[in-house]
Design an enzyme around this catalytic site. Structure first.
Site, PDB file in Angstrom:
ATOM      1  N   ASP A  95       0.927  -1.171   0.054  1.00 51.38           N
ATOM      2  CA  ASP A  95      -0.110   0.088   0.181  1.00 51.38           C
ATOM      3  C   ASP A  95       1.012   1.189   0.025  1.00 51.38           C
ATOM      4  O   ASP A  95       1.760   1.263   0.809  1.00 51.38           O
ATOM      5  CB  ASP A  95      -0.825   0.052   1.203  1.00 51.38           C
ATOM      6  CG  ASP A  95      -2.064   1.124   1.097  1.00 51.38           C
ATOM      7  OD1 ASP A  95      -1.569   2.059   0.650  1.00 51.38           O
ATOM      8  OD2 ASP A  95      -3.278   1.006   1.426  1.00 51.38           O
ATOM      9  N   ASP A 117      -7.422   5.628  -8.380  1.00 53.65           N
ATOM     10  CA  ASP A 117      -8.827   5.227  -8.095  1.00 53.65           C
ATOM     11  C   ASP A 117      -9.462   6.982  -7.615  1.00 53.65           C
ATOM     12  O   ASP A 117      -8.848   7.399  -6.635  1.00 53.65           O
ATOM     13  CB  ASP A 117      -9.006   4.318  -6.803  1.00 53.65           C
ATOM     14  CG  ASP A 117      -8.507   2.923  -7.210  1.00 53.65           C
ATOM     15  OD1 ASP A 117      -8.810   2.785  -8.384  1.00 53.65           O
ATOM     16  OD2 ASP A 117      -8.127   2.220  -6.350  1.00 53.65           O
ATOM     17  N   LYS A 121     -16.211   9.950  -2.496  1.00 58.12           N
ATOM     18  CA  LYS A 121     -16.695  10.732  -1.356  1.00 58.12           C
ATOM     19  C   LYS A 121     -15.699  11.559  -0.876  1.00 58.12           C
ATOM     20  O   LYS A 121     -14.569  11.230  -0.493  1.00 58.12           O
ATOM     21  CB  LYS A 121     -17.311   9.460  -0.479  1.00 58.12           C
ATOM     22  CG  LYS A 121     -18.362   8.892  -0.704  1.00 58.12           C
ATOM     23  CD  LYS A 121     -18.749   7.842   0.267  1.00 58.12           C
ATOM     24  CE  LYS A 121     -19.791   6.715  -0.198  1.00 58.12           C
ATOM     25  NZ  LYS A 121     -19.613   5.602   0.233  1.00 58.12           N
ATOM     26  N   ASP A 153      -8.865   9.888 -16.717  1.00 63.89           N
ATOM     27  CA  ASP A 153      -9.832  10.321 -17.687  1.00 63.89           C
ATOM     28  C   ASP A 153     -11.003  10.843 -16.859  1.00 63.89           C
ATOM     29  O   ASP A 153     -11.974  11.296 -17.232  1.00 63.89           O
ATOM     30  CB  ASP A 153     -10.548   9.198 -18.587  1.00 63.89           C
ATOM     31  CG  ASP A 153     -11.168   8.175 -17.461  1.00 63.89           C
ATOM     32  OD1 ASP A 153     -10.808   7.916 -16.565  1.00 63.89           O
ATOM     33  OD2 ASP A 153     -12.414   7.905 -18.088  1.00 63.89           O
ATOM     34  N   THR A 192      -1.620   3.246 -20.399  1.00 68.76           N
ATOM     35  CA  THR A 192      -1.933   2.042 -19.540  1.00 68.76           C
ATOM     36  C   THR A 192      -3.157   1.163 -19.962  1.00 68.76           C
ATOM     37  O   THR A 192      -3.943   1.720 -20.956  1.00 68.76           O
ATOM     38  CB  THR A 192      -2.415   2.751 -18.320  1.00 68.76           C
ATOM     39  OG1 THR A 192      -3.868   3.159 -18.217  1.00 68.76           O
ATOM     40  CG2 THR A 192      -1.461   3.804 -18.104  1.00 68.76           C
ATOM     41  N   GLU A 193      -3.576   0.309 -19.222  1.00 65.46           N
ATOM     42  CA  GLU A 193      -4.693  -0.594 -19.568  1.00 65.46           C
ATOM     43  C   GLU A 193      -5.946   0.298 -19.489  1.00 65.46           C
ATOM     44  O   GLU A 193      -6.823   0.301 -20.536  1.00 65.46           O
ATOM     45  CB  GLU A 193      -5.096  -1.702 -18.527  1.00 65.46           C
ATOM     46  CG  GLU A 193      -3.928  -2.977 -18.718  1.00 65.46           C
ATOM     47  CD  GLU A 193      -2.996  -2.983 -18.001  1.00 65.46           C
ATOM     48  OE1 GLU A 193      -2.564  -1.920 -17.577  1.00 65.46           O
ATOM     49  OE2 GLU A 193      -1.933  -4.217 -18.283  1.00 65.46           O
ATOM     50  N   TYR A 194      -6.079   1.158 -18.225  1.00 68.29           N
ATOM     51  CA  TYR A 194      -7.351   1.963 -18.396  1.00 68.29           C
ATOM     52  C   TYR A 194      -7.311   3.363 -19.335  1.00 68.29           C
ATOM     53  O   TYR A 194      -8.380   3.520 -19.824  1.00 68.29           O
ATOM     54  CB  TYR A 194      -7.321   2.610 -16.977  1.00 68.29           C
ATOM     55  CG  TYR A 194      -8.101   1.720 -15.826  1.00 68.29           C
ATOM     56  CD1 TYR A 194      -7.529   0.556 -15.539  1.00 68.29           C
ATOM     57  CD2 TYR A 194      -9.311   2.231 -15.242  1.00 68.29           C
ATOM     58  CE1 TYR A 194      -8.107  -0.058 -14.513  1.00 68.29           C
ATOM     59  CE2 TYR A 194      -9.740   1.398 -14.246  1.00 68.29           C
ATOM     60  CZ  TYR A 194      -9.180   0.319 -13.891  1.00 68.29           C
ATOM     61  OH  TYR A 194      -9.810  -0.241 -13.023  1.00 68.29           O
ATOM     62  N   GLU A 195      -6.332   3.793 -19.858  1.00 66.85           N
ATOM     63  CA  GLU A 195      -5.869   4.886 -20.775  1.00 66.85           C
ATOM     64  C   GLU A 195      -6.409   4.035 -22.155  1.00 66.85           C
ATOM     65  O   GLU A 195      -7.423   4.742 -22.838  1.00 66.85           O
ATOM     66  CB  GLU A 195      -4.613   5.136 -21.157  1.00 66.85           C
ATOM     67  CG  GLU A 195      -4.361   6.114 -22.054  1.00 66.85           C
ATOM     68  CD  GLU A 195      -3.083   6.894 -21.741  1.00 66.85           C
ATOM     69  OE1 GLU A 195      -2.239   6.132 -20.974  1.00 66.85           O
ATOM     70  OE2 GLU A 195      -2.746   7.715 -22.552  1.00 66.85           O
TER      71      GLU A 195
HETATM   72  N1  SAM Z   1      -2.352   2.295 -13.485  1.00 68.94           N
HETATM   73  C1  SAM Z   1      -3.425   1.250 -13.977  1.00 68.94           C
HETATM   74  C2  SAM Z   1      -3.995   1.845 -15.284  1.00 68.94           C
HETATM   75  O1  SAM Z   1      -3.998   2.815 -15.607  1.00 68.94           O
HETATM   76  O2  SAM Z   1      -4.472   0.916 -16.061  1.00 68.94           O
HETATM   77  C3  SAM Z   1      -4.276   0.781 -13.101  1.00 68.94           C
HETATM   78  C4  SAM Z   1      -5.501   1.850 -12.539  1.00 68.94           C
HETATM   79  S1  SAM Z   1      -6.812   1.218 -11.404  1.00 68.94           S
HETATM   80  C5  SAM Z   1      -8.151   2.118 -11.514  1.00 68.94           C
HETATM   81  C6  SAM Z   1      -5.872   1.984  -9.878  1.00 68.94           C
HETATM   82  C7  SAM Z   1      -4.914   0.886  -9.343  1.00 68.94           C
HETATM   83  O3  SAM Z   1      -4.285   1.439  -8.234  1.00 68.94           O
HETATM   84  C8  SAM Z   1      -5.540  -0.560  -8.839  1.00 68.94           C
HETATM   85  O4  SAM Z   1      -4.851  -1.495  -9.120  1.00 68.94           O
HETATM   86  C9  SAM Z   1      -5.578  -0.318  -7.398  1.00 68.94           C
HETATM   87  O5  SAM Z   1      -5.430  -1.420  -6.373  1.00 68.94           O
HETATM   88  C10 SAM Z   1      -4.162   0.493  -7.232  1.00 68.94           C
HETATM   89  N2  SAM Z   1      -4.102   1.316  -5.904  1.00 68.94           N
HETATM   90  C11 SAM Z   1      -4.719   2.371  -5.619  1.00 68.94           C
HETATM   91  N3  SAM Z   1      -4.330   2.827  -4.294  1.00 68.94           N
HETATM   92  C12 SAM Z   1      -3.429   2.149  -4.060  1.00 68.94           C
HETATM   93  C13 SAM Z   1      -2.443   2.330  -2.778  1.00 68.94           C
HETATM   94  N4  SAM Z   1      -2.588   3.192  -1.849  1.00 68.94           N
HETATM   95  N5  SAM Z   1      -1.451   1.901  -3.018  1.00 68.94           N
HETATM   96  C14 SAM Z   1      -0.993   0.786  -4.099  1.00 68.94           C
HETATM   97  N6  SAM Z   1      -1.828   0.575  -5.149  1.00 68.94           N
HETATM   98  C15 SAM Z   1      -2.986   1.429  -5.105  1.00 68.94           C
END
Ligand code: SAM
Length: 212
Positions: A95, A117, A121, A153, A192-195
């Site tokens: 984390d 993420d 909230k 995005d 990235t995957e999300y991008e």
């Molecule tokens: N970066 C990737 C992409 O753009 O495709 C993944 C985006 S995904 C929405 C966000 C990722 O960040 C998730 O896999 C989540 O588990 C990780 N994540 C969120 N907060 C985190 C934290 N505090 N420490 C480590 N990983 C975290």
């Protein structure tokens, strides 16, 4: 992002040669770990690792560390490495709130946040990776002339991230509200995957590069 029902993910992560198991033991010694003096770039919240794997392949003179807190997600990045090993890339299953236990002052040259993420909230604002609370942690590990790059995005999250800069003592070096149509900022962009997913739906991609 959380992938469920991946049998034995945490065991496979614990055994992987690509995952540093006790990263705090390398605090202040990451250059020794890599065995060279190359700059160290990290991606925080890397998900399945497409971006950082691509970056490490494209930039062999940079050392990369990808940080992802869920073993089920990290396993996908590990599998990419098993299919195509890249020597300058390692992963941490951690984390990011513990990041200052892992890296010492000014040990990192660049930080990437991609599609973090949004935690919509208000009471969860401090969990957002571009929040002032996280910027304070990143401030402690990033070189004084280092930069942090953030892509998303999510307009609300991006506006929040811009508002956090001044109170956190950072400034924008470059900002775009449409990365894929910004001739300068899109150069060398690795998706990235999300991008890939959200830009294919027509969403503009926002990006900033910040420094202190
Ligand atoms: N970066 C990737 C992409 O753009 O495709 C993944 C985006 S995904 C929405 C966000 C990722 O960040 C998730 O896999 C989540 O588990 C990780 N994540 C969120 N907060 C985190 C934290 N505090 N420490 C480590 N990983 C975290």
């Amino acid at each position: 992002m959380r992938l469920r029902n991946v049998t034995g993910a945490s065991e496979r992560i614990a055994e992987s040669q690509y995952v540093v198991q006790e990263p705090a033991n390398n605090k202040g010694k990451w250059k020794e770990f890599f065995g060279n003096n190359n700059p160290i770039h990290i991606e925080v919240g890397m998900g399945k690792g497409q971006f950082i794997h691509g970056m490490a392949k494209a930039n062999p003179d940079v050392n990369y560390i990808g940080i992802e807190r869920y073993s089920t997600v990290l396993l996908r990045a590990v599998q990419k490495m098993e299919a195509e090993e890249v020597p300058n890339l390692f992963f941490l299953c951690e984390d990011a709130k513990n990041i200052i236990e892992i890296f010492s002052k000014e040990e990192i040259d660049r930080i990437y946040l991609n599609f973090s993420d949004p935690w919509p909230k208000d009471r969860h604002a401090k969990r957002r990776l571009p929040s002032r609370q996280f910027l304070e942690r990143f401030d402690q590990i990033l070189k004084l002339d280092g930069t942090l790059e953030f892509k998303t995005d999510n307009k609300d999250l991006f506006e929040f991230a811009l508002e956090e800069l001044e109170p956190a003592g950072w400034k924008a070096e470059a900002v775009t509200f449409d990365l894929h149509h910004d001739e300068k900022m899109v150069q060398g962009n690795i998706m990235t995957e999300y991008e890939e997913k959200f830009s294919s739906m027509g969403n503009p991609i926002y990006k900033y590069i910040i420094s202190r």
